[in-house]
Write an enzyme that holds these catalytic residues in place. Sequence first.
Site, PDB file in Angstrom:
ATOM      1  N   HIS A   1      48.714 -16.802  -3.949  1.00  0.00           N
ATOM      2  CA  HIS A   1      48.863 -15.603  -3.112  1.00  0.00           C
ATOM      3  C   HIS A   1      50.095 -15.705  -2.229  1.00  0.00           C
ATOM      4  CE1 HIS A   1      47.882 -12.247  -0.526  1.00  0.00           C
ATOM      5  NE2 HIS A   1      47.897 -13.047   0.535  1.00  0.00           N
ATOM      6  N   SER A   2      50.847 -14.609  -2.134  1.00  0.00           N
ATOM      7  CA  SER A   2      51.964 -14.466  -1.202  1.00  0.00           C
ATOM      8  C   SER A   2      52.991 -15.600  -1.378  1.00  0.00           C
ATOM      9  CB  SER A   2      51.422 -14.420   0.228  1.00  0.00           C
ATOM     10  OG  SER A   2      52.418 -14.027   1.132  1.00  0.00           O
ATOM     11  N   TYR A   3      53.175 -16.437  -0.341  1.00  0.00           N
ATOM     12  CA  TYR A   3      54.152 -17.529  -0.419  1.00  0.00           C
ATOM     13  C   TYR A   3      53.764 -18.551  -1.487  1.00  0.00           C
ATOM     14  CZ  TYR A   3      57.666 -20.819   1.301  1.00  0.00           C
ATOM     15  OH  TYR A   3      58.761 -21.647   1.400  1.00  0.00           O
TER      16      TYR A   3
ATOM     17  N   GLY B   1      53.105 -17.957  -4.453  1.00  0.00           N
ATOM     18  CA  GLY B   1      53.839 -17.627  -5.674  1.00  0.00           C
ATOM     19  C   GLY B   1      55.210 -18.268  -5.685  1.00  0.00           C
TER      20      GLY B   1
ATOM     21  N   THR C   1      49.167 -12.981  -6.567  1.00  0.00           N
ATOM     22  CA  THR C   1      48.708 -11.807  -5.825  1.00  0.00           C
ATOM     23  C   THR C   1      49.685 -11.535  -4.688  1.00  0.00           C
ATOM     24  OG1 THR C   1      47.235 -13.152  -4.422  1.00  0.00           O
ATOM     25  CG2 THR C   1      46.275 -12.172  -6.397  1.00  0.00           C
TER      26      THR C   1
END
Length: 251
Positions: free
Chosen positions: A124-126, A128, A152
Amino acid sequence: ITHCVYELLENECHLEKVHLPEGYGVIVLNTNENYVEVEKSKKQEQPPPNDTDEPAEKKEKKDDCQKETNKRRDFYEKYRNPQKEKETKHILIRDNSTPEEHTLYVWDHFISRSSAKNVVFVAHSYGGLVFVELMIQREAEVKSKVISVALTDSVHNVWHQEAGKSILDWMQEHCRNWVSSSEPLDTPVEFMLPDCPRVSAGTERHELTSWKSFNSIFNYFTQALEVQNAEAKSKSTVTTRSSYRKKSEEL
């Protein structure tokens, strides 16, 4: 409670408890806080010079004044920051001082050494961005173990992170990014970067993208596992036929 949780993980889920090397006393679960917070040692205040010529009454009055000043200062500090009554400092955890370092450490010491073959990631977020960095650092190893990746609302950028063509091609086939969008869940979303397909998470709230796309993500993983099993079965069939043909020729 911790002991009970570990017992359930080991007995019910058949997981193995792995101990960290000597010198490590914590497993980091939140990679945004890769430090240990400890109280700073208090500096010893230098006592005021002892003026023997000063009258005892005046000296006592000065001490009382200093105590009152310290009391007011402590009250002010507590009022200004009631959650932090003590001065603390952060000690970075060795080899885990950043999310990227932490992920690389977990990969090298745990995931890569495990017997697991079909590994999936949810980032999720960072997270990735961290996964793309892991791909750049351990491309061949990741490709040999990881079969699917669900991102995500990832903030990765394959151009800034300088991911090579082979990584981009792999991401196109094995990754999908559920992004915040007003569109219905799983609706394709266009994007300029040539990394992986993007679909709507069914929400415009960044922090809810993982939860809203939960079922879609596991369906995605199920499909990836089915493809992986089919390919493995196909290879096994080809190998068996080849071995049978070779044995027939020898006879």
